[in-house]
Design an enzyme around this catalytic site. Structure first.
Site, PDB file in Angstrom:
ATOM      1  N   PRO A   7       0.839  -1.207   0.000  1.00  0.00           N
ATOM      2  CA  PRO A   7       0.000   0.000   0.000  1.00  0.00           C
ATOM      3  C   PRO A   7       0.871   1.254   0.000  1.00  0.00           C
ATOM      4  O   PRO A   7       1.788   1.386   0.806  1.00  0.00           O
ATOM      5  CB  PRO A   7      -0.805  -0.132   1.298  1.00  0.00           C
ATOM      6  CG  PRO A   7      -0.852  -1.603   1.549  1.00  0.00           C
ATOM      7  CD  PRO A   7       0.479  -2.128   1.090  1.00  0.00           C
ATOM      8  N   GLU A   8       0.581   2.159  -0.929  1.00  0.00           N
ATOM      9  CA  GLU A   8       1.342   3.393  -1.052  1.00  0.00           C
ATOM     10  C   GLU A   8       0.506   4.556  -0.523  1.00  0.00           C
ATOM     11  O   GLU A   8      -0.521   4.355   0.128  1.00  0.00           O
ATOM     12  CB  GLU A   8       1.756   3.595  -2.511  1.00  0.00           C
ATOM     13  CG  GLU A   8       2.578   2.436  -3.068  1.00  0.00           C
ATOM     14  CD  GLU A   8       2.956   2.609  -4.528  1.00  0.00           C
ATOM     15  OE1 GLU A   8       3.058   3.771  -4.990  1.00  0.00           O
ATOM     16  OE2 GLU A   8       3.142   1.605  -5.230  1.00  0.00           O
ATOM     17  N   HIS A  61      -4.460 -14.692  10.412  1.00  0.00           N
ATOM     18  CA  HIS A  61      -3.613 -13.616   9.901  1.00  0.00           C
ATOM     19  C   HIS A  61      -3.844 -12.284  10.618  1.00  0.00           C
ATOM     20  O   HIS A  61      -3.199 -11.293  10.290  1.00  0.00           O
ATOM     21  CB  HIS A  61      -3.849 -13.432   8.405  1.00  0.00           C
ATOM     22  CG  HIS A  61      -3.516 -14.657   7.594  1.00  0.00           C
ATOM     23  ND1 HIS A  61      -2.259 -15.222   7.604  1.00  0.00           N
ATOM     24  CD2 HIS A  61      -4.280 -15.433   6.767  1.00  0.00           C
ATOM     25  CE1 HIS A  61      -2.253 -16.277   6.818  1.00  0.00           C
ATOM     26  NE2 HIS A  61      -3.460 -16.429   6.295  1.00  0.00           N
TER      27      HIS A  61
END
Length: 265
Positions: free
Chosen positions: A2-3, A92
């Site tokens: 993710p940017e 997770h």
């Protein structure tokens, strides 16, 4: 990974839903998730009110009363989500934050386990080892400051755009899209840029990142926003991931090369 647009989307989605809520408890399900943070540091957020949710570079910050900030780095596959209690928690999920009200809890999920969480003093967070080395925010930087990142540097444009010490938040996807729209080759040396090149580069940076935020980021593999929705900007990529497809401008085939070990379109 993710940017900037993806993390900004998460921050904007979370802010109205957790601001002013009081933290009741937390659970760290994978101790290695914490970085430079002790259980005592984490315990200080309990009983505190969420004041703001914001982004710095590719990191998400949740500021709470008591001068504390929770800082999340999503790395490759990290996800921040709100889940109604008592929703099941899969293997997770590595961190759970519960609030004192009956609203949804916050979960940090990370399949690859590269992400991390730290708890910092809000007043000094920007000077910490985690955030202190980050460069300019590309949407906030003025023209002269933006140009100053590249002037007198001999590095390749693609590598400089990815350098988080220079510009914070741009990753592989958006570097390719920015350079394509600016009509600049990723292997070009920054020192060779002319005044018109600087303007196109800055305008392209603002255009691409703003449009990506508007479209809630790009979902290539794992990214989902805080409501579990994918982004849309991948449908508007002009070069990234389009190897062999016709160029949207000239019609020739999009090529993939390697720059600094990264696929570059």
């Amino acid at each position: 990974m993710p940017e900037m647009p993806e993390v900004e989307t998460i921050a904007r989605g979370l802010e109205p839903r957790i601001r002013n809520r009081v933290i009741g408890s937390y659970e760290v399900l994978r101790p290695a998730l914490l970085r430079n943070t002790s259980p005592a540091d984490m315990a200080r957020v309990c009983g505190e009110k969420v004041l703001a949710v914001r982004r710095r570079g590719k990191m998400l910050l949740i500021d709470v009363s008591g001068n504390r900030s929770l800082v999340f780095h999503l790395k490759m596959t990290g996800q921040i989500a709100l889940a109604v209690k008592p929703a099941p928690i899969d293997k997770h999920v590595h961190f759970v934050l519960d609030f004192r009200d009956a609203g949804p809890r916050l979960l940090f999920r990370d399949v690859r386990k590269f992400g991390f969480l730290c708890c910092l003093e809000t007043s000094s967070a920007d000077r910490s080892p985690v955030l202190g080395n980050l460069g300019l925010e590309p949407l906030d930087a003025g023209f002269q400051a933006f140009c100053g990142v590249f002037k007198k540097r001999t590095g390749r444009l693609k590598s400089l755009l990815l350098n988080q010490r220079l510009l914070a938040g741009i990753g592989n996807i958006y570097a390719d899209e920015i350079l394509f729209r600016a009509r600049l080759h990723p292997l070009s040396a920054a020192s060779a840029l002319k005044p018109g090149d600087f303007k196109r580069l800055r305008d392209s940076t603002r255009e691409v990142l703003s449009e990506a935020v508007k479209r809630r980021g790009s979902t290539i593999r794992d990214y989902l926003d805080s409501d579990g929705r994918p982004g849309d900007f991948q449908d508007f990529h002009r070069v990234y991931g389009r190897e062999g497809e016709p160029c949207a401008v000239c019609g020739s085939r999009v090529r993939r090369i390697r720059v600094g070990g990264r696929s570059t379109f």
